[in-house]
Design an enzyme around this catalytic site. Structure first.
Site, PDB file in Angstrom:
ATOM      1  N   CYS A   3       9.723  16.931  40.721  1.00  0.00           N
ATOM      2  CA  CYS A   3      10.371  15.666  41.845  1.00  0.00           C
ATOM      3  C   CYS A   3       9.380  15.636  42.965  1.00  0.00           C
ATOM      4  CB  CYS A   3      11.809  15.697  42.113  1.00  0.00           C
ATOM      5  SG  CYS A   3      11.950  14.772  43.252  1.00  0.00           S
ATOM      6  N   CYS A   6      11.646  16.350  46.191  1.00  0.00           N
ATOM      7  CA  CYS A   6      12.023  17.454  46.189  1.00  0.00           C
ATOM      8  C   CYS A   6      10.969  18.488  46.756  1.00  0.00           C
ATOM      9  CB  CYS A   6      12.380  18.483  44.929  1.00  0.00           C
ATOM     10  SG  CYS A   6      13.992  17.611  44.297  1.00  0.00           S
ATOM     11  N   ASP A  29       6.818   6.610  55.120  1.00  0.00           N
ATOM     12  CA  ASP A  29       6.295   6.091  53.856  1.00  0.00           C
ATOM     13  C   ASP A  29       4.691   6.118  53.923  1.00  0.00           C
ATOM     14  OD1 ASP A  29       7.683   4.397  51.351  1.00  0.00           O
ATOM     15  OD2 ASP A  29       5.282   4.429  51.395  1.00  0.00           O
ATOM     16  N   ASN A  85      15.841   1.052  45.939  1.00  0.00           N
ATOM     17  CA  ASN A  85      15.579   0.535  44.560  1.00  0.00           C
ATOM     18  C   ASN A  85      16.211   1.594  43.474  1.00  0.00           C
ATOM     19  OD1 ASN A  85      13.993  -1.632  45.874  1.00  0.00           O
ATOM     20  ND2 ASN A  85      12.110  -0.033  45.945  1.00  0.00           N
ATOM     21  N   HIS A  98      16.396   7.528  47.392  1.00  0.00           N
ATOM     22  CA  HIS A  98      16.052   7.639  48.757  1.00  0.00           C
ATOM     23  C   HIS A  98      16.267   6.133  49.552  1.00  0.00           C
ATOM     24  CE1 HIS A  98      12.874   6.155  45.775  1.00  0.00           C
ATOM     25  NE2 HIS A  98      12.470   5.264  46.716  1.00  0.00           N
ATOM     26  N   HIS A 100      15.022   3.246  52.026  1.00  0.00           N
ATOM     27  CA  HIS A 100      13.811   2.739  52.744  1.00  0.00           C
ATOM     28  C   HIS A 100      14.365   2.181  54.101  1.00  0.00           C
ATOM     29  CE1 HIS A 100      10.819   2.477  49.456  1.00  0.00           C
ATOM     30  NE2 HIS A 100      11.892   2.267  48.809  1.00  0.00           N
TER      31      HIS A 100
HETATM   32  P1  AMP Z   1      10.342   3.407  45.371  1.00  0.00           P
HETATM   33  O1  AMP Z   1       9.249   2.416  44.709  1.00  0.00           O
HETATM   34  O2  AMP Z   1      11.488   2.604  45.955  1.00  0.00           O
HETATM   35  O3  AMP Z   1      10.606   4.495  44.372  1.00  0.00           O
HETATM   36  O4  AMP Z   1       9.806   3.967  46.562  1.00  0.00           O
HETATM   37  C1  AMP Z   1       9.034   5.126  46.648  1.00  0.00           C
HETATM   38  C2  AMP Z   1       8.184   5.295  47.895  1.00  0.00           C
HETATM   39  O5  AMP Z   1       7.855   6.524  48.006  1.00  0.00           O
HETATM   40  C3  AMP Z   1       7.249   4.112  47.831  1.00  0.00           C
HETATM   41  O6  AMP Z   1       7.406   3.119  48.938  1.00  0.00           O
HETATM   42  C4  AMP Z   1       5.938   4.774  48.318  1.00  0.00           C
HETATM   43  O7  AMP Z   1       4.880   4.311  49.199  1.00  0.00           O
HETATM   44  C5  AMP Z   1       6.300   6.265  48.977  1.00  0.00           C
HETATM   45  N1  AMP Z   1       5.648   7.461  48.642  1.00  0.00           N
HETATM   46  C6  AMP Z   1       5.043   7.954  47.400  1.00  0.00           C
HETATM   47  N2  AMP Z   1       4.517   8.944  47.698  1.00  0.00           N
HETATM   48  C7  AMP Z   1       4.694   9.417  48.896  1.00  0.00           C
HETATM   49  C8  AMP Z   1       4.568  10.305  49.854  1.00  0.00           C
HETATM   50  N3  AMP Z   1       3.537  11.482  49.255  1.00  0.00           N
HETATM   51  N4  AMP Z   1       4.621  10.419  51.090  1.00  0.00           N
HETATM   52  C9  AMP Z   1       5.644   9.423  51.558  1.00  0.00           C
HETATM   53  N5  AMP Z   1       5.892   8.304  50.852  1.00  0.00           N
HETATM   54  C10 AMP Z   1       5.443   8.267  49.566  1.00  0.00           C
END
Ligand code: AMP
Length: 112
Positions: A3, A6, A29, A85, A98, A100
């Protein structure tokens, strides 16, 4: 378990941390969709908001207690949006619950 969030919480993958307590971790993000875009995650793995139950909802309450502190530290005095989401139709890409936090400008009135 493999994950991404995680791994971020454990420090195995770097992140721009903005807040941490016993229950949750918040970081910027990597692909911001607003001038301020931060993610707040529970330290315990919960796959999505669809997995919230009476067994783990206290953790979610702790996250929502942290969010005003996080928003204040990010300077979101004019307001902000909280989004989670869920699943394929919700376009959830990371299967770890998570929230946002988006702000730093007047956001769109539409959400879908
Ligand atoms: P979701 O699409 O709602 O699952 O959101 C996942 C979010 O995680 C997206 O906005 C990505 O830009 C963000 N994300 C993915 N990898 C990373 C990372 N390594 N560090 C920070 N944010 C990330």
């Amino acid at each position: 378990m493999d994950c991404l969030f995680c791994a971020i919480i454990n420090g195995d993958i770097p992140s721009n941390k903005v807040y941490e307590d016993e229950y949750c971790y918040a970081f910027l993000d990597i692909a911001p969709q607003a001038p301020v875009h931060c993610l707040v995650v529970p330290k315990e793995h919960i796959a999505s908001a669809d997995e919230i139950s009476e067994n783990n909802s206290t953790l979610v309450a702790r996250i929502f207690e942290a969010i005003p502190k996080i928003a204040k530290s990010l300077g979101l005095d004019g307001g902000y949006r909280i989004i989670s989401n869920v699943g394929e139709n919700g376009c959830q890409s990371v299967k770890h619950l998570h929230f946002h936090i988006l702000g730093g400008k007047k956001l769109s009135e539409t959400m879908a």
